[in-house]
Design an enzyme around this catalytic site. Structure first.
Site, PDB file in Angstrom:
ATOM      1  N   LYS A 201     -28.442   1.290 -30.494  1.00 18.38           N
ATOM      2  CA  LYS A 201     -28.694   2.705 -30.372  1.00 18.38           C
ATOM      3  C   LYS A 201     -29.899   3.261 -29.824  1.00 18.38           C
ATOM      4  O   LYS A 201     -29.818   4.048 -28.968  1.00 18.38           O
ATOM      5  CB  LYS A 201     -28.601   3.623 -31.923  1.00 18.38           C
ATOM      6  CG  LYS A 201     -28.377   5.012 -31.994  1.00 18.38           C
ATOM      7  CD  LYS A 201     -28.293   5.351 -33.388  1.00 18.38           C
ATOM      8  CE  LYS A 201     -28.323   7.178 -33.489  1.00 18.38           C
ATOM      9  NZ  LYS A 201     -28.433   7.379 -34.938  1.00 18.38           N
ATOM     10  N   GLU A 207     -35.697  -7.474 -31.837  1.00 20.74           N
ATOM     11  CA  GLU A 207     -34.665  -8.480 -31.860  1.00 20.74           C
ATOM     12  C   GLU A 207     -33.795  -8.297 -30.828  1.00 20.74           C
ATOM     13  O   GLU A 207     -33.709  -9.515 -29.985  1.00 20.74           O
ATOM     14  CB  GLU A 207     -33.879  -8.623 -33.292  1.00 20.74           C
ATOM     15  CG  GLU A 207     -34.966  -8.781 -34.611  1.00 20.74           C
ATOM     16  CD  GLU A 207     -35.442  -7.313 -35.061  1.00 20.74           C
ATOM     17  OE1 GLU A 207     -35.508  -6.466 -34.453  1.00 20.74           O
ATOM     18  OE2 GLU A 207     -35.841  -7.445 -36.453  1.00 20.74           O
ATOM     19  N   GLY A 260     -26.684   4.563 -37.427  1.00 21.64           N
ATOM     20  CA  GLY A 260     -26.463   3.070 -37.218  1.00 21.64           C
ATOM     21  C   GLY A 260     -25.322   2.169 -38.055  1.00 21.64           C
ATOM     22  O   GLY A 260     -24.642   1.859 -37.627  1.00 21.64           O
ATOM     23  N   ARG A 261     -25.569   2.375 -39.313  1.00 21.84           N
ATOM     24  CA  ARG A 261     -24.748   1.676 -40.171  1.00 21.84           C
ATOM     25  C   ARG A 261     -23.423   2.383 -40.435  1.00 21.84           C
ATOM     26  O   ARG A 261     -22.721   1.711 -41.329  1.00 21.84           O
ATOM     27  CB  ARG A 261     -25.417   1.526 -41.869  1.00 21.84           C
ATOM     28  CG  ARG A 261     -25.909   2.911 -42.403  1.00 21.84           C
ATOM     29  CD  ARG A 261     -26.947   2.603 -43.372  1.00 21.84           C
ATOM     30  NE  ARG A 261     -27.732   3.828 -43.901  1.00 21.84           N
ATOM     31  CZ  ARG A 261     -28.581   4.209 -43.258  1.00 21.84           C
ATOM     32  NH1 ARG A 261     -29.287   3.665 -42.385  1.00 21.84           N
ATOM     33  NH2 ARG A 261     -29.313   5.280 -44.024  1.00 21.84           N
ATOM     34  N   GLU A 346     -29.569   0.334 -47.226  1.00 19.62           N
ATOM     35  CA  GLU A 346     -30.400   1.260 -46.382  1.00 19.62           C
ATOM     36  C   GLU A 346     -30.105   2.751 -46.772  1.00 19.62           C
ATOM     37  O   GLU A 346     -31.105   3.470 -46.403  1.00 19.62           O
ATOM     38  CB  GLU A 346     -30.080   0.816 -45.038  1.00 19.62           C
ATOM     39  CG  GLU A 346     -30.864   1.180 -44.040  1.00 19.62           C
ATOM     40  CD  GLU A 346     -30.686   0.457 -42.754  1.00 19.62           C
ATOM     41  OE1 GLU A 346     -31.224  -0.496 -42.181  1.00 19.62           O
ATOM     42  OE2 GLU A 346     -29.944   1.155 -41.921  1.00 19.62           O
ATOM     43  N   HIS A 377     -17.466 -20.796 -57.979  1.00 16.88           N
ATOM     44  CA  HIS A 377     -18.002 -22.344 -57.910  1.00 16.88           C
ATOM     45  C   HIS A 377     -19.449 -22.216 -57.643  1.00 16.88           C
ATOM     46  O   HIS A 377     -20.070 -23.220 -57.294  1.00 16.88           O
ATOM     47  CB  HIS A 377     -17.413 -23.147 -57.007  1.00 16.88           C
ATOM     48  CG  HIS A 377     -15.872 -23.558 -57.377  1.00 16.88           C
ATOM     49  ND1 HIS A 377     -15.594 -24.308 -58.277  1.00 16.88           N
ATOM     50  CD2 HIS A 377     -14.729 -22.845 -57.110  1.00 16.88           C
ATOM     51  CE1 HIS A 377     -14.115 -24.277 -58.500  1.00 16.88           C
ATOM     52  NE2 HIS A 377     -13.906 -23.446 -57.878  1.00 16.88           N
ATOM     53  N   LYS A 505     -41.899  -3.347 -39.484  1.00 20.13           N
ATOM     54  CA  LYS A 505     -41.587  -3.258 -37.821  1.00 20.13           C
ATOM     55  C   LYS A 505     -43.092  -3.134 -37.216  1.00 20.13           C
ATOM     56  O   LYS A 505     -43.466  -3.702 -36.602  1.00 20.13           O
ATOM     57  CB  LYS A 505     -40.698  -2.158 -37.424  1.00 20.13           C
ATOM     58  CG  LYS A 505     -39.306  -2.507 -37.690  1.00 20.13           C
ATOM     59  CD  LYS A 505     -38.477  -1.270 -36.777  1.00 20.13           C
ATOM     60  CE  LYS A 505     -37.104  -1.287 -37.293  1.00 20.13           C
ATOM     61  NZ  LYS A 505     -36.474  -0.151 -36.841  1.00 20.13           N
TER      62      LYS A 505
END
Ligand SMILES: O=P(O)(O)OC[C@H]1O[C@](O)(CO)[C@@H](O)[C@@H]1O
Length: 541
Positions: A201, A207, A260-261, A346, A377, A505
């Site tokens: 965005k 990253e 974003g999410r 978030e 398990h 950040k």
């Protein structure tokens, strides 16, 4: 007024908390019907929680006192509900299949939404058919989405979820700054047949920009000066995508009113659309829209997101359970827990309300999970016998896509139901002793029974749907989005900002030039200095 309701909820819980869940079922033969909600072929069962009619009424009173319905309408109506960023939160417009106008600052955003969807569809279908081709005219065989957080998790979760519908090119996702991820992937790819979609965005996320630069270098080494023809972008920062060298007709944009999410429904879903095609993607949007309509119109006590949100509030704030496990008995939803971690944590991992007051009670819980039966398990030991109670949220399809393997799906369903039953009923010491006796245990071994006691009375919800289709997946994601909204609205937080990711950040930016240096970090704390020195020594810098 809310404080009074919170107190009444707490008092009421004290009165009922020792009533076993099994007893509730014995007392009320209609308990399943009374504490489950259906939307077409989807059903939420919350009868295996300690909620009863009074608790539900109090929670609904709380929802009304915290103005839930007006807050919901404000979000759908494009008001700037994300007040700390002065933005609307209109992911619902991206899947507004009714096409009714949606206004942001007096402008209907639907023409723009539809135009973007049409250009995404043209591009996606072009890539799928080979018309939008590699530099030499051949079809792309591999598409790589480079993005992180909300620019990765949506399509990275939904693509495997919809694997039976995946008939486009192979899809890959790169998100981590760790060069291992992109390096391992590039070894498998042919630059001449690979398309990168840089999804960011902001187009500044370190990253993503680092991975994008590595991809560009690799592509240039592979095909030379036409490298950028193999790049598309999804971003709101058109100046930055141009600077990167991506042609404007390969860039797909969206309004800053999509967080974003919450962005898988628009251009961030481009990779998913390339995988499954525009028609299936439209069904996915329809599923989201179905849930929106239900959320907006169903009475609160028959409203799946509302009731799932209230179950969350009950468990977190009233019962004091600090985490919840998301347990899809659906291997294709294996990435759902990771997706929901961002969506939920978030959004609601906040300590201050929208009005700037410190929250006096717990807000967003820890969300975690794993696909069943694998989790059984691994960590179910703790869920069944551990000292903390973890509300479990099961998801399961009645039908699988593997019609030739019916025995697998029956086994999966039996396991899913067995877990919620075991959590609820448990096993007492007498039963454990009897069981040992029946197995022929010697008298002196009957003491083992204490280890085989299950406390029971542990809550769970189950979401059942007919089959994991694009439309069902859309409903599931929108359900969780609205559940997060409901909880955030009751706590009074802004579920649409994420200031908590900033400090790390900023500090990473100050540390980057210090990596590999032996001095220059005297102003850092002792631990960070020591770690920097150790890194230098171990690297031999
Ligand atoms: O799409 P962008 O701008 O690269 O941001 C990626 C992610 O980074 C965050 O801002 C913080 O993690 C998320 O909210 C977002 O989904």
């Amino acid at each position: 007024m809310d404080e009074d309701i919170w107190s009444r909820l707490a008092e009421y819980y004290e009165r009922i908390k020792d009533t076993p869940l099994v007893e509730r079922f014995a007392r009320d033969p209609e308990r399943f019907q009374n504490f489950s909600i259906t939307l077409d072929d989807m059903l939420l069962d919350f009868s295996k929680t300690s909620l009863d009619e009074t608790a539900c009424s109090l929670l609904l009173e709380l929802a009304c006192a915290t103005d839930l319905e007006n807050k919901r309408d404000a979000m759908f109506n494009g008001e700037p509900v994300n007040r700390t960023e002065n933005r609307a939160a209109l992911h619902t417009a991206l899947r507004n299949r009714s096409n009714e106008p949606v206004f942001v600052e007096n402008k209907d955003v639907m023409p723009e939404v539809n135009a973007t969807l049409a250009s995404m569809a043209a591009f996606a279908e072009g890539v799928r058919s080979g018309i939008t081709s590699a530099h030499d005219g051949a079809a792309f065989t591999d598409v790589v989405n480079i993005g992180i957080g909300g620019s990765d998790l949506g399509p990275a979760m939904a693509t495997p979820a919809l694997a039976p519908y995946h008939d486009g090119p192979r899809l890959h996702f790169v998100s981590n700054a760790d060069g291992a991820e992109i390096s391992d992937l590039l070894k498998q790819l042919d630059p001449g047949r690979t398309l990168f979609i840089i999804s960011s965005k902001s187009f500044t996320t370190i990253e993503t920009m680092t991975n994008a630069a590595t991809a560009k270098k690799w592509m240039t080494a592979g095909i030379g000066e036409k490298a950028t023809e193999h790049f598309a972008a999804v971003s709101t920062a058109l100046d930055k995508t141009t600077e990167f060298g991506i042609a404007p007709d390969m860039v797909f944009s969206f309004g800053d009113w999509v967080g974003g999410r919450y962005s898988v429904w628009g251009p961030i879903g481009l990779s998913l659309m390339i995988a499954i095609g525009q028609e299936r993607f439209a069904e996915f949007l329809q599923g989201g829209h179905d849930m929106d309509q239900h959320f907006r119109s169903a009475p609160l006590h028959k409203n799946i997101p509302v009731m799932l949100g209230l179950v969350g509030i009950w468990h977190n704030n009233i019962c004091g359970y600090e985490s919840r496990a998301v347990l899809p008995y659906d291997q294709r939803l294996a990435r759902l827990p990771a997706y929901l971690q961002q969506l939920d944590m978030e959004s609601n991992g906040k300590s201050v309300t929208l009005t700037g007051d410190v929250i006096t009670r717990k807000s967003g819980p820890v969300v975690w999970g794993e696909a069943g039966t694998n989790g059984q398990h691994a960590f179910y030991q703790l869920i069944h016998q551990g000292s903390q109670i973890i509300p479990c949220e099961f998801l399961v399809a009645a039908q699988s896509h593997e019609e030739n393997l019916p025995q697998h799906h029956r086994l999966l369903l039996a396991n899913c139901l067995a877990q919620s039953e075991a959590l609820m009923r448990g096993r007492n010491r007498d039963e454990a002793t009897e069981r040992l006796r029946a197995q022929g245990a010697a008298q002196e071994d009957l003491d083992l029974a204490i280890h085989q006691v299950f406390p029971g009375n542990r809550p769970s919800t189950t979401l059942i749907y007919r089959k994991l289709t694009p439309r069902t997946l859309g409903r599931i994601i929108a359900l969780y989005e609205h559940r997060v909204f409901v909880e955030g609205a009751i706590w009074g937080v802004n579920s649409f900002d994420q200031w908590g990711v900033e400090l790390g950040k900023e500090l990473a930016a100050t540390l980057l030039p210090l990596i590999g240096k032996n001095a220059g970090y005297e102003d850092k704390d002792g631990s960070t200095q020591g770690l920097l020195q150790t890194i230098s020594q171990l690297r031999g810098d």
